[in-house]
Design a protein around this motif. Structure first.
Motif, PDB file in Angstrom:
ATOM      1  N   ALA A  25      29.049 120.874 -38.500  1.00 43.97           N
ATOM      2  CA  ALA A  25      27.801 121.416 -38.295  1.00 43.97           C
ATOM      3  C   ALA A  25      26.681 121.684 -39.416  1.00 43.97           C
ATOM      4  CB  ALA A  25      28.077 122.488 -37.032  1.00 43.97           C
ATOM      5  N   VAL A  26      25.635 121.195 -39.226  1.00 49.02           N
ATOM      6  CA  VAL A  26      24.743 121.486 -40.180  1.00 49.02           C
ATOM      7  C   VAL A  26      23.592 122.488 -39.742  1.00 49.02           C
ATOM      8  CG1 VAL A  26      22.825 120.693 -41.946  1.00 49.02           C
ATOM      9  CG2 VAL A  26      24.812 119.298 -41.458  1.00 49.02           C
ATOM     10  N   THR A  27      23.613 123.673 -40.154  1.00 45.16           N
ATOM     11  CA  THR A  27      22.406 124.660 -39.792  1.00 45.16           C
ATOM     12  C   THR A  27      21.836 125.274 -40.704  1.00 45.16           C
ATOM     13  OG1 THR A  27      22.324 126.620 -38.177  1.00 45.16           O
ATOM     14  CG2 THR A  27      24.394 126.366 -39.516  1.00 45.16           C
ATOM     15  N   GLY A  28      20.784 125.735 -40.623  1.00 45.15           N
ATOM     16  CA  GLY A  28      19.771 126.779 -41.174  1.00 45.15           C
ATOM     17  C   GLY A  28      20.309 128.185 -40.948  1.00 45.15           C
ATOM     18  N   ARG A  29      20.992 128.244 -39.770  1.00 40.47           N
ATOM     19  CA  ARG A  29      21.262 129.385 -39.306  1.00 40.47           C
ATOM     20  C   ARG A  29      22.817 129.861 -39.343  1.00 40.47           C
ATOM     21  NH1 ARG A  29      18.601 129.610 -33.469  1.00 40.47           N
ATOM     22  NH2 ARG A  29      17.960 127.469 -33.820  1.00 40.47           N
ATOM     23  N   THR A  30      23.319 130.196 -40.535  1.00 41.81           N
ATOM     24  CA  THR A  30      24.936 130.176 -40.838  1.00 41.81           C
ATOM     25  C   THR A  30      25.189 131.486 -40.048  1.00 41.81           C
ATOM     26  OG1 THR A  30      24.137 131.336 -42.795  1.00 41.81           O
ATOM     27  CG2 THR A  30      25.046 128.901 -43.081  1.00 41.81           C
ATOM     28  N   SER A  31      24.297 132.603 -39.738  1.00 43.90           N
ATOM     29  CA  SER A  31      24.757 133.426 -39.028  1.00 43.90           C
ATOM     30  C   SER A  31      25.345 133.069 -37.577  1.00 43.90           C
ATOM     31  CB  SER A  31      23.543 134.613 -38.718  1.00 43.90           C
ATOM     32  OG  SER A  31      22.445 133.718 -38.260  1.00 43.90           O
ATOM     33  N   GLU A  32      24.933 132.016 -37.321  1.00 49.58           N
ATOM     34  CA  GLU A  32      25.559 131.459 -35.887  1.00 49.58           C
ATOM     35  C   GLU A  32      26.872 130.508 -36.033  1.00 49.58           C
ATOM     36  OE1 GLU A  32      24.561 132.287 -33.194  1.00 49.58           O
ATOM     37  OE2 GLU A  32      22.446 132.678 -33.450  1.00 49.58           O
ATOM     38  N   LEU A  54      22.067 120.332 -48.064  1.00 44.27           N
ATOM     39  CA  LEU A  54      21.357 118.863 -47.641  1.00 44.27           C
ATOM     40  C   LEU A  54      19.732 118.912 -47.981  1.00 44.27           C
ATOM     41  CD1 LEU A  54      23.419 117.705 -44.597  1.00 44.27           C
ATOM     42  CD2 LEU A  54      23.987 117.686 -46.957  1.00 44.27           C
ATOM     43  N   SER A  55      19.222 119.898 -48.656  1.00 48.51           N
ATOM     44  CA  SER A  55      17.861 119.802 -48.663  1.00 48.51           C
ATOM     45  C   SER A  55      17.098 119.375 -49.976  1.00 48.51           C
ATOM     46  CB  SER A  55      17.249 121.213 -48.432  1.00 48.51           C
ATOM     47  OG  SER A  55      17.782 121.636 -47.045  1.00 48.51           O
ATOM     48  N   ALA A  94      18.110 111.867 -44.789  1.00 50.87           N
ATOM     49  CA  ALA A  94      18.400 111.099 -46.003  1.00 50.87           C
ATOM     50  C   ALA A  94      19.357 111.324 -46.859  1.00 50.87           C
ATOM     51  CB  ALA A  94      17.131 111.206 -47.002  1.00 50.87           C
ATOM     52  N   ASN A  95      19.728 112.732 -46.787  1.00 54.14           N
ATOM     53  CA  ASN A  95      21.254 113.272 -47.251  1.00 54.14           C
ATOM     54  C   ASN A  95      22.151 112.788 -46.492  1.00 54.14           C
ATOM     55  OD1 ASN A  95      21.000 115.134 -49.937  1.00 54.14           O
ATOM     56  ND2 ASN A  95      19.301 115.692 -48.959  1.00 54.14           N
ATOM     57  N   ILE A  96      22.293 113.038 -45.286  1.00 52.44           N
ATOM     58  CA  ILE A  96      23.334 112.407 -44.476  1.00 52.44           C
ATOM     59  C   ILE A  96      23.765 111.303 -44.441  1.00 52.44           C
ATOM     60  CG2 ILE A  96      24.038 112.170 -41.955  1.00 52.44           C
ATOM     61  CD1 ILE A  96      22.798 114.796 -41.177  1.00 52.44           C
ATOM     62  N   LEU A  97      22.660 110.249 -44.692  1.00 57.17           N
ATOM     63  CA  LEU A  97      22.904 108.979 -44.853  1.00 57.17           C
ATOM     64  C   LEU A  97      23.562 108.492 -46.108  1.00 57.17           C
ATOM     65  CD1 LEU A  97      19.586 107.505 -43.422  1.00 57.17           C
ATOM     66  CD2 LEU A  97      21.845 107.006 -42.578  1.00 57.17           C
ATOM     67  N   SER A  98      23.082 109.218 -47.150  1.00 57.12           N
ATOM     68  CA  SER A  98      23.568 108.981 -48.657  1.00 57.12           C
ATOM     69  C   SER A  98      25.283 109.274 -48.684  1.00 57.12           C
ATOM     70  CB  SER A  98      22.979 109.702 -49.507  1.00 57.12           C
ATOM     71  OG  SER A  98      23.030 110.874 -49.515  1.00 57.12           O
ATOM     72  N   MET A  99      25.607 110.278 -47.536  1.00 54.57           N
ATOM     73  CA  MET A  99      26.959 110.776 -47.652  1.00 54.57           C
ATOM     74  C   MET A  99      27.898 110.148 -46.610  1.00 54.57           C
ATOM     75  SD  MET A  99      26.039 114.651 -48.162  1.00 54.57           S
ATOM     76  CE  MET A  99      24.901 115.230 -49.514  1.00 54.57           C
ATOM     77  N   THR A 100      27.477 109.099 -46.041  1.00 56.21           N
ATOM     78  CA  THR A 100      28.288 108.545 -44.627  1.00 56.21           C
ATOM     79  C   THR A 100      28.914 107.467 -45.359  1.00 56.21           C
ATOM     80  OG1 THR A 100      26.320 109.012 -43.217  1.00 56.21           O
ATOM     81  CG2 THR A 100      27.915 107.240 -42.645  1.00 56.21           C
ATOM     82  N   THR A 101      30.424 107.438 -45.063  1.00 54.43           N
ATOM     83  CA  THR A 101      31.383 106.506 -45.320  1.00 54.43           C
ATOM     84  C   THR A 101      30.984 105.202 -44.969  1.00 54.43           C
ATOM     85  OG1 THR A 101      32.842 108.348 -44.914  1.00 54.43           O
ATOM     86  CG2 THR A 101      33.978 106.103 -45.031  1.00 54.43           C
ATOM     87  N   GLY A 102      31.396 104.045 -45.923  1.00 55.70           N
ATOM     88  CA  GLY A 102      31.090 102.814 -45.421  1.00 55.70           C
ATOM     89  C   GLY A 102      31.523 102.302 -44.009  1.00 55.70           C
ATOM     90  N   GLU A 103      30.620 101.399 -43.349  1.00 51.22           N
ATOM     91  CA  GLU A 103      30.522 101.117 -42.134  1.00 51.22           C
ATOM     92  C   GLU A 103      30.332 102.072 -41.248  1.00 51.22           C
ATOM     93  OE1 GLU A 103      30.450  97.803 -42.086  1.00 51.22           O
ATOM     94  OE2 GLU A 103      30.675  97.687 -44.246  1.00 51.22           O
ATOM     95  N   GLY A 104      29.796 103.347 -41.536  1.00 50.40           N
ATOM     96  CA  GLY A 104      29.770 104.242 -40.526  1.00 50.40           C
ATOM     97  C   GLY A 104      28.087 104.187 -39.904  1.00 50.40           C
TER      98      GLY A 104
END
Ligand code: NDP
Length: 329
Positions: free
Chosen positions: A180-187, A205-206, A230-240
């Motif tokens: 999970a990617v969140t700006g609210r790590t308190s959650e 990821l910013s 954009a960051n998520i795409l750059s970290m996605t495994t091949g064929e994902g």
């Protein structure tokens, strides 16, 4: 059907937008062949945009916002629906171009309605709402791409929001290792209780994305767009693949073609508004079977009609956690 309460978004000659609670009558509703008593609605991000005017989603003035509802048919000229039928509507420009759900009655085109899915109450349908339904469309898109939990983790951005919380709950129940990617790590504890296995601070990821970064997940549900996607795409495994449905961070996408041409990553667009009826029914049926009801309750806040305007403002400020269900009539 006498006079009833509605939220009206209006615009003056200088195009300045305002919002108020008004009393209207059946003659104020727009054309349509089915009239529905609205029992429940919800507050989606788009409803927040309509009420605050932060983005121009309203295309008819005045407008009753509310892009989705669960209710009972009052009268119908559509052979598919008869008085008393329990129905659900989401999308089709309702609350944007056609008068929407924040009124005790709505008159709509029968083609936009589906019968309430078995196994979900009207309130549960709106706990899910367009946000949860969109989360399901994202899951269906990933499955259609051939991805499954044995292949690797899935990342969900905007994790504490409506789409994010339902996506986490669904994916965890389906056996995925959810990041999970969140700006609210308190959650973090709340997100873990829904099924997230790992939490990433949004700040990670910013930064401006590399063309390609270390592979971290095979699948993604992105609700925010912009630099995070954009960051998520750059970290996605091949064929994902990443299902993209939202723009809570921004409409832009500062990426390159590298993830697509060097790793065979796919970006899957998800638009919930005009999904054909068969796929709509499929998505709602899957929600009825694949979503844990206790988790749905845990991620939902209940509000009344009088709280709609404030909650709509709060959602555009990233202050609403999970989903909101509103009792309307
Ligand atoms: P919410 O406001 O409930 O959730 C959005 C989440 O995004 C927030 O909770 C927050 O999560 C995160 N967020 C907010 N602001 C920012 C920011 N500036 N930068 C990065 N992350 C941010 O909205 P919904 O879940 O209802 O909707 C999410 C998105 O999906 C919206 O853009 C909406 O328009 C879109 N959508 C699209 C649909 C379609 O048909 N394509 C249908 C339904 C929704 P956290 O605090 O955890 O970081």
């Amino acid at each position: 059907m006498d006079r009833f309460k509605a939220i009206l978004v209006e615009r003056d000659e200088a195009k300045k937008q305002s919002v108020r609670v008004a009393e209207i009558g059946p003659e104020d509703l727009m054309d349509g062949n089915v009239t529905v008593h609205v029992d429940y609605s919800t507050v989606n991000y788009k409803d927040g945009l309509a009420i605050t005017g932060k983005l121009p989603v309203v295309r008819r003035w005045p407008m009753i916002p509310g892009i989705d509802f669960a209710g009972r048919v009052v009268s119908s000229d559509d052979p598919v629906f008869k008085p008393g039928d329990e129905v659900v509507l989401n999308g089709w420009g309702v609350g944007e171009a056609h008068l929407g759900a924040y009124a005790q009655y709505a008159r709509v085109n029968g083609d936009w309605l589906i019968h309430k899915p078995e196994g979900l109450s009207p309130a549960e349908c709106m706990m899910i709402g367009t946000a949860g339904y969109t989360a399901m469309l994202c899951v269906l898109a990933l499955e259609k791409h051939g991805l499954d939990p044995r292949m690797g983790p899935v990342v969900v951005s905007g994790a504490s929001g409506g789409v994010g919380t339902v996506a986490i709950s669904l994916l965890a129940k389906l056996g995925w290792h959810v990041i999970a990617v969140t700006g609210r790590t308190s959650e973090a504890d709340f997100l873990k209780s829904l099924g997230a296995a790992e939490i990433i601070d949004r700040a990670e990821l910013s930064e401006t994305p590399k063309l390609l970064a270390k592979e971290r997940w095979i699948a993604g549900v992105d609700t925010v767009g912009s630099t995070i996607l954009a960051n998520i795409l750059s970290m996605t495994t091949g064929e994902g693949a990443v299902a993209a449905c939202g723009n809570a961070q921004g409409m832009d996408l500062p990426t390159s073609v590298a993830p697509f041409i060097l790793r065979g990553v796919s970006l899957l667009g998800v638009n919930s508004v005009t999904v054909p009826r068969e796929k709509r029914i499929q998505a709602w049926e899957r929600l009825a079977t694949d979503l844990d009801k206790d988790k749905l309750k845990a991620l939902t806040t209940e509000i009344g009609f009088d709280d709609l305007i404030e909650t709509a403002k709060a959602i555009t400020e990233g202050k609403v956690r999970g989903r909101v269900v509103a009792k309307i009539g």
